[in-house]
Scaffold this active site. Structure first.
Site, PDB file in Angstrom:
ATOM      1  N   ASP A 433       0.949  -1.198   0.061  1.00  0.00           N
ATOM      2  CA  ASP A 433      -0.031   0.154   0.031  1.00  0.00           C
ATOM      3  C   ASP A 433       0.861   1.269   0.126  1.00  0.00           C
ATOM      4  OD1 ASP A 433      -2.300  -1.425  -0.047  1.00  0.00           O
ATOM      5  OD2 ASP A 433      -2.776  -1.007   2.075  1.00  0.00           O
ATOM      6  N   ASP A 771      -4.794  -2.789   4.882  1.00  0.00           N
ATOM      7  CA  ASP A 771      -5.221  -2.064   5.949  1.00  0.00           C
ATOM      8  C   ASP A 771      -6.977  -2.293   6.219  1.00  0.00           C
ATOM      9  OD1 ASP A 771      -5.893  -0.305   3.987  1.00  0.00           O
ATOM     10  OD2 ASP A 771      -4.681   1.209   5.006  1.00  0.00           O
ATOM     11  N   ASP A 775      -9.322  -5.997   2.079  1.00  0.00           N
ATOM     12  CA  ASP A 775      -8.047  -6.221   1.912  1.00  0.00           C
ATOM     13  C   ASP A 775      -7.910  -7.994   2.354  1.00  0.00           C
ATOM     14  OD1 ASP A 775      -7.286  -4.355   0.292  1.00  0.00           O
ATOM     15  OD2 ASP A 775      -6.526  -3.381   2.210  1.00  0.00           O
TER      16      ASP A 775
END
Length: 1098
Positions: A433, A771, A775
Site C-alpha cells: 500500500d 489495511d 483487503d
C-alpha cells in the site's frame, strides 16, 4: 454461580439470564418487541446504570460490580498440557519405542547365562567382566532415551508457554473504542464490561454482544455465526442485535454491551466447542478412530488428533504449507528412505557375517546366547537409522522461528503465524500500500481550489466569498467520521494529534486553520444523533455522503471523495465571487487538466467536497436545488447513485500531502539489491501514485515499467467473457510497478496471478500489505500478509500473518532479514547435521562390513546425534541477522533446500572426517602404540576406539564453526563472539565430551585418554577448519547441478498453491509414514504448532 450473580443483579435491574435470553432472540419483530417490553434501549441503559451519551462511570467499584454480576470479557483458554502429558507424547516416537524395546531385551539377556555358554567366550577374567558389564549398554541406551524424552518435553513445554505469551500479547494489542464518563477511550477488549457504550465502525471485529443505540448505514457480516454470507443491515428499528465475532462491513454506530466473555454468543460457541472436543477425544480414545469428525476437527488443540486428521480438517486452520515446510517435508521423505535402506543393509550385513562365521566357518551349533548378538546388531541398525534421520532439525526449525518471532517484536513485526517468518525470507515480490506504509500517514491540506481560485497556501475564511464560509466548514465537519478528531498537542511546539482516519483528520485540520468555526463547534450544532442518514465510505463508493435535515423541512446532502469520481456527479460549482455556475463535461475536463493533475503530479491526494439541497415543493429554491417528491414523501434514500448523490454542487477541491517516509527510499533500494521487486498497489489517482513511486524509488526514469489504473488492468487480464486468464496476467506483472485506483479485487487478482505464474524459474513468493476490510482475500491469498497495526481494521489483522505495529515499510525489510536469517539458520544446521549423519552412517556401515562391528558404539552415536546435535540446533538457530543477508537473491519457491555449495561443503568435510576415522581405525593402534580394538567385539572399552570416537566429536565440534557460513565465505569467525549462546553451548559441549571420555567407562564405551592422545584428537579437529578453507577454494561448479536435489520445492501447478498438489504429509498412506519415522513426525509436530497457534489466535 449464576444464583450468586442474580442476587447482586438488584443493583442493575436486570439479570444475566434475562440478558442472555434477550440476545438469543432472532428476527426483527421479536427483538424489537422484547426490547420494547424492557422499556426500549434507553430504559435498558438505565437498568444497566449507563448513559447512551456519557457511558459508564468506570470507577473501580463499578467495574468490579459489573464483572461480578455479568462476568469478564475473557474466554478461559484451554488448560495447557501437563509436563507428564508432554513426556507421554514424546514417547510416542516410533524410533524411541524401538530403541526402548531393544534396550529392554538386551538388558534382560545380559542377566541370562545358560550353562553351555560358560567357557566359550575365553578366559574367566573376560567372562567375569562380561557378566558385570553387559547390562550397562542396555541401561545406558534407556538413560539416553529418557534424557531425549525429557529434553523434548521441556522444549515442547517452553514452546507452548511462548505461544500462550504471544497469544496474550496479541489479545492485549487489540483495543476498542468506548465512551466512559463522556470521554472517548481506547481500552483492551478484555476490559470491556456489560453496560459499556461501545463505538463500532467499518472494519471492526466485535468483542462483545450488544444492542444498537445509534447507527449510520451499519451493515454486518455474521457468517462466522450463521454461515450466511450476505451482509445484514442493523439499526435501532431494524435487527438491533450485534454479536461478538462478527465484522462491521459498512457504516458506524454505537451499541450498549449486553453480554461479554462466556455469556456472549461467541463465548457460548467456544464453550460448547470445548465440550464437543472433550467428548470427541473420549470417543476417539475408546474407539481408536483415525480421524475426528464434526466441528471439533477444526478447532481442536489436541496434537495427536491434529496430526491424524484428513487433509480438509488439517488444512482448515491454515491455507497451505509454507515454502520451507514443503521443502522440509520432501527432504524428510528422501532422507527417511535413504536412512531406512542403509540401516536395513547394515543389520543384514552384520547378521549374515555372524551366521557365516559362526555356523558355516566354525560350524558351531545354535546357542541361546547368540540371540544377544542379533539384538546388538538390531540396536546398531536402529541407531544408524536414528543417525541417518536428522531428528534435531524440527527442533532447529522451532528454535529459529521462536527466537526470531521474539526478536521481530522489537522490530515492530508482530508475527501471528510462525511459518510466515521463514516464508518472508523467500519473498521475491512485495505488493505494498502507499498510505502509511510508504508515506508518513500524517496528512495535511497544502493546496486548495475554492471559488475559482487555486490557493497554494492556506486561505483565510474572511477572504472567501459567501456561501463558502457558511457551507464549507459544515460540509467537511459533518461529513467526516465522528471518530476522526484533531487534538491539541500535549506539549508546546508539537504537531496536533490526529485520531481516526488520517485523510479526514487533514480535512478537519483544514477547517480549523481557516479561522472560521472549528469542526468541534459545527459538530456541537450537528451531533451524530441528529444525522439523518450516512452513506459511509467503502472501496466501491470511494466516497462518503451524509444527509442532514434543514429548518425548512428539506434535506442537505454533503458528499466527499476521490476528486474525479465526485466531479463526475457534479453539474454545478461555486465559482468566482461565490456564484453558482453550471459545471459541464468540458468544465470537468478543464478542471482535471489544470487543477487535479498538477496537484497529483506534486504527489498530492485530491479530494472533492460537494453538496446538494432537497427542498419542499412549496419552498423557494435555487437553480442548483432539487425538489422533493410531489406527494410530500422523502426522497428515495436507497437510490443513492441515481437520485441522491447526483447533480451535486462542487464546493472545493483540496490537495492533501502525505510525505514519503524519509527512510523508505533506502529500504526499497535494499529490497531491489536483494532481488525483491516492490510494487505499489493503491486506491489513489494514477498521477499521485506515479509521483510517490518516483520519490520512493519504485520506478526510475529509463527503466522499463508499467503504471496502470485498475480499470485498464482489468481490461488487459480478462478475456472477452470477463474471465481472468493467467497467460494475460503473465504479460503484465513482470513490468508492472504501480497499480492505481485499484479495488481489493484487483489486488487479489494481481497477487494470485503472480503466485500462480510459472514465468520465472524458481516461482514467485509474494508478500502483501493491507489495511482495509476488503483487503482480507488478498492478505489470505498472499504467501505472507502484512496488516497495518495502526491504520488496519480488525478484519485485515485477522486475515494477516504479520502485523506491522508501526505501519512502516522498513519493518517489512526487517522481516525479510529475519526470514532469510531463519532460512539460513536452518540451512546451517542442515549442513552441520548432514555432515555428521553421512560420516556416522558410512563409518557404521563400513565397520559392519569390514570388522563386523561399528567403531562408533550405539550409545556414542546417540550422544552425538540426539544430545549434541540438539545443542547445536540451539547454537546455530540463534544467530542475529546482518545486512549481509540482503546482498543475495531470494531462493524462491522451488530451489533445493540443500544448495550446491552446501552439498560441496557436506561432501568435502565428510571426505576429510571419514578418511581420518578410517586411518585411525586401521593404523591408529600402531600410530599411538596401543592395543587394537578391531578384533575385540566384547570386553572392556579400548583407547583405540575411544580415540576414534573423540576425534570424530572434535572434528564435528570444529565443523560446527565451519557450518556458520553457507555461502562460500572465508572468514568463518566473523560474528562468532557476537553470539554468546553459540560460544557457551560450544564450550559446554566440549566440557561434556571431556567428562564422557575420561569418566564414561563402560556406560559410554570409553577409556580415559592421555594428554598426548587428547592433543592429537583436538589437532585433527582443528584440521577441519583448515580443510574447510580448501573446500571453500574449490568452485561449486564441480558439483553437477542436477546431482542432488535434497529438499527441492516442487514446481507445482496452481492447485499446489491451494493445498491441492505437491508432497503433503497428510496424503501418505500408513506405509509411507513408517518410512519417515521420527523426523517426519517431528516435522508434523512443528506444522501442528503453527496450526494450533492459528486456531488459538482466532
Amino acid at each position: 454461580m449464576t444464583g450468586g450473580m442474580d442476587t447482586m443483579a438488584g443493583d442493575f435491574g436486570i439479570t444475566v439470564n434475562e440478558l442472555t435470553q434477550l440476545m438469543e432472540l432472532k428476527g426483527d419483530s421479536n427483538v424489537i418487541d422484547k426490547v420494547g417490553e424492557a422499556g426500549g434501549v434507553i430504559q435498558l441503559c438505565k437498568k444497566l446504570r449507563t448513559s447512551p451519551t456519557e457511558g459508564i462511570s468506570a470507577s473501580a467499584e463499578d467495574l468490579r460490580a459489573r464483572r461480578a454480576t455479568f462476568g469478564s470479557n475473557v474466554i478461559p483458554p484451554k488448560p495447557p498440557k501437563t509436563f507428564l502429558q508432554l513426556v507421554w507424547e514424546a514417547l510416542q516416537d516410533v524410533t524411541l519405542i524401538i530403541l526402548i524395546v531393544a534396550a529392554v531385551i538386551s538388558l534382560g539377556l545380559s542377566f541370562y547365562r545358560p550353562p553351555a555358554e560358560i567357557g566359550e567366550e575365553g578366559s574367566r577374567k573376560k567372562e567375569k567382566h562380561d557378566s558385570h558389564a553387559e547390562w550397562i549398554e542396555g541401561a545406558a541406551i534407556l538413560i539416553a532415551v529418557i534424557v531425549v524424552v525429557i529434553v523434548t518435553a521441556v522444549n515442547d513445554w517452553q514452546k507452548e508457554k511462548q505461544f500462550r505469551g504471544l497469544q496474550s500479547k496479541i489479545e492485549h494489542e487489540h483495543k476498542f473504542a468506548v465512551i466512559r464518563n463522556g470521554e472517548n477511550l481506547q481500552i483492551p477488549v478484555s476490559d470491556i464490561v456489560v453496560g459499556e457504550i461501545v463505538q463500532v465502525k467499518y472494519g471492526d471485529l466485535l468483542p462483545a454482544d450488544g444492542i444498537v443505540i445509534q447507527s449510520n448505514d451499519l451493515k454486518m457480516d455474521e457468517s462466522s455465526l450463521t454461515g450466511e454470507t450476505h451482509q445484514v443491515t442493523k439499526g435501532v428499528d431494524k435487527d438491533p442485535m450485534l454479536y461478538s465475532g462478527t465484522h462491521v462491513m459498512e457504516g458506524s454506530g454505537k451499541i450498549v454491551v449486553t453480554a461479554v466473555g462466556v455469556y456472549s454468543q461467541a463465548g457460548q460457541i467456544f464453550t460448547l466447542l470445548g465440550a464437543v472436543q472433550e467428548e470427541e477425544a473420549k470417543k476417539k480414545t475408546e474407539k481408536g478412530a483415525d480421524q475426528a469428525n464434526g466441528p471439533a476437527a477444526q478447532g481442536t488443540s489436541d496434537e495427536k488428533q491434529k496430526e491424524e486428521q484428513p487433509p480438509a480438517a488439517a488444512q482448515s486452520g491454515r491455507r497451505e504449507k509454507s515454502v520451507l515446510q514443503a521443502k522440509l517435508t520432501r527432504l524428510a521423505i528422501q532422507i527417511g528412505y535413504a536412512g531406512t535402506a542403509i540401516a536395513v543393509v547394515t543389520v543384514i550385513v552384520l547378521i549374515v557375517k555372524f551366521c557365516i562365521k559362526t555356523y558355516v566357518m566354525r560350524n558351531d551349533p545354535w546357542n541361546n546366547a547368540h540371540f544377544k548378538h542379533f539384538i546388538k546388531y538390531f540396536i546398531l541398525g536402529v541407531t544408524v537409522l536414528v543417525v541417518a534421520v536428522p531428528e534435531g532439525l524440527p527442533l532447529a526449525v522451532t528454535l529459529a522461528l521462536a527466537y526470531s518471532v521474539r526478536k521481530m517484536m522489537d522490530d515492530n513485526n508482530l508475527v501471528r503465524h510462525l511459518d510466515a517468518c521463514e516464508t518472508m525470507g523467500n519473498a521475491t515480490a512485495i505488493c505494498s500500500d502507499k498510505t502509511g506504509t510508504l508515506t508518513t500517514n500524517r496528512m495535511t491540506v497544502v493546496q486548495s481550489f475554492v471559488a475559482g481560485i487555486h490557493h497554494k497556501n492556506q486561505p483565510k475564511m474572511d477572504a472567501l466569498p459567501p456561501p463558502i464560509p457558511e457551507i464549507m466548514p459544515r460540509a467537511i465537519s459533518v461529513n467526516c467520521g465522528y471518530t476522526s478528531k484533531v487534538l491539541q498537542p500535549e506539549n508546546p511546539g508539537e504537531l496536533p494529534k490526529q485520531l481516526g482516519n488520517k485523510t479526514e483528520c487533514a480535512l478537519l485540520g483544514y477547517v480549523n486553520s481557516l479561522g472560521g468555526p472549528t469542526y468541534d463547534e459545527v459538530r456541537t450544532e450537528y451531533p451524530e444523533e441528529k444525522l439523518y442518514k450516512v452513506y459511509t465510505f467503502n472501496s466501491v463508493r470511494k466516497s462518503m455522503s451524509t444527509v442532514v435535515k434543514l429548518d425548512n423541512g428539506g434535506y442537505r446532502v454533503f458528499s466527499k471523495g476521490a476528486s474525479e469520481i465526485i466531479l463526475k456527479r457534479c453539474t454545478w460549482i461555486i465559482g468566482e465571487g461565490g456564484k453558482i455556475k453550471p459545471f459541464s463535461s468540458k468544465d470537468q475536463e478543464h478542471m482535471v487538466k489544470n487543477i487535479i493533475e498538477p496537484m497529483a503530479c506534486d504527489g498530492l491526494r485530491t479530494i472533492c467536497v460537494a453538496y446538494k439541497d432537497f427542498v419542499p415543493r412549496d419552498a423557494e429554491m435555487q437553480s442548483n436545488d432539487a425538489r422533493m417528491p410531489s406527494d410530500g414523501t422523502d426522497p428515495d434514500w436507497e437510490a443513492e447513485d441515481t437520485k441522491i448523490v447526483t447533480e451535486l454542487t462542487c464546493i472545493c477541491i483540496v490537495g492533501i500531502e502525505d510525505p514519503v517516509r524519509p527512510e523508505v527510499p533506502e529500504a526499497i533500494r535494499k529490497c531491489q539489491r536483494s532481488g525483491i521487486c516492490v510494487r505499489m498497489v493503491t486506491g489513489d489517482n494514477v498521477n499521485t501514485a506515479r509521483s510517490i513511486a518516483i520519490k520512493c524509488g519504485i520506478i526510475k526514469p529509463g527503466d522499463q515499467f508499467l503504471v496502470l489504473e485498475g480499470k485498464e488492468f482489468n481490461t488487459r487480464v480478462r478475456d472477452e467473457n470477463g474471465n481472468v486468464r493467467q497467460e494475460l496476467i503473465d504479460k503484465i506483472w513482470p513490468d508492472l510497478r504501480v497499480l492505481a485506483r485499484s479495488s481489493p479485487t484487483d489486488k487479489h487478482t494481481l497477487v494470485q496471478g503472480i503466485i500462480e505464474s510459472k514465468v520465472t524459474e524458481n516461482r514467485e513468493v509474494v508478500a502483501v500489505t493491507g489495511d482495509g476490510t476488503n483487503d482480507g482475500p488478498a492478505l489470505k491469498k498472499a504467501d505472507v500478509g502484512f496488516a497495518m497495526g495502526i491504520a488496519g481494521t480488525d478484519v485485515a489483522k485477522e486475515a494477516s500473518d504479520i502485523i506491522l505495529t508501526d505501519d512502516n515499510f522498513t519493518s517489512i525489510v526487517k522481516a525479510v532479514m529475519w526470514g532469510r536469517n531463519v532460512y539460513d539458520s536452518i540451512s546451517k544446521f542442515l549442513q552441520f547435521q548432514l555432515t555428521v549423519n553421512v560420516v556416522a552412517v558410512i563409518v557404521a556401515f563400513l565397520g559392519a562390513c569390514i570388522i563386523s562391528d561399528s567403531p562408533l558404539k550405539a550409545i556414542q552415536m546417540l550422544w552425538v546425534n540426539l544430545i549434541m546435535d540438539t545443542l547445536a540446533s540451539l547454537a546455530l538457530a540463534t544467530e542475529m541477522p546482518t545486512e549481509e543477508l540482503l546482498e543475495r537473491k531470494p531462493y524462491g519457491r522451488t530451489k533445493p533446500l540443500v544448495s550446491v555449495t552446501m552439498t560441496k561443503n557436506i561432501l568435502g568435510h565428510a571426505i576429510y572426517q571419514i578418511t581420518v576415522i578410517l586411518i585411525l581405525l586401521f593404523v591408529g593402534d600402531r600410530l599411538f602404540d596401543i592395543d587394537s580394538g578391531r578384533e575385540q567385539n566384547s570386553g572392556p572399552p579400548t583407547q583405540h576406539f575411544t580415540i576414534i570416537f573423540n576425534t570424530f566429536v572434535m572434528m564435528t565440534l570444529f565443523n560446527e564453526i565451519n557450518a556458520r557460513k553457507i555461502h562460500n565465505q572465508r572468514n568463518i569467525f566473523k560474528g562468532l563472539f557476537s553470539n554468546p549462546i553459540f560460544v557457551s553451548i560450544w564450550i559446554t559441549t566440549m566440557i561434556a565430551q571431556t567428562i564422557i571420555i575420561q569418566f564414561g567407562d563402560v556406560a559410554m564405551s570409553t577409556a580415559a585418554l592421555t594428554p598426548d592422545q587428547w592433543l592429537w584428537c583436538v589437532f585433527l579437529g582443528v584440521g577441519g577448519l583448515l580443510w574447510g578453507q580448501l573446500v571453500t577454494t574449490v568452485p561449486s561448479t564441480v558439483i553437477p547441478t542436477g546431482l542432488f536435489t535434497w529438499g527441492e520445492g516442487r514446481n507445482t501447478n496452481a492447485q499446489g498453491m491451494d493445498g491441492g498438489a505437491g508432497v503433503d504429509m497428510y496424503d501418505m498412506d500408513d506405509d509411507g509414514k513408517r518410512g519417515q519415522i521420527l523426523w517426519l513426525r517431528g516435522l508434523t509436530r512443528l506444522q501442528h504448532q503453527n496450526q494450533s497457534q492459528y486456531v488459538e489466535l482466532h
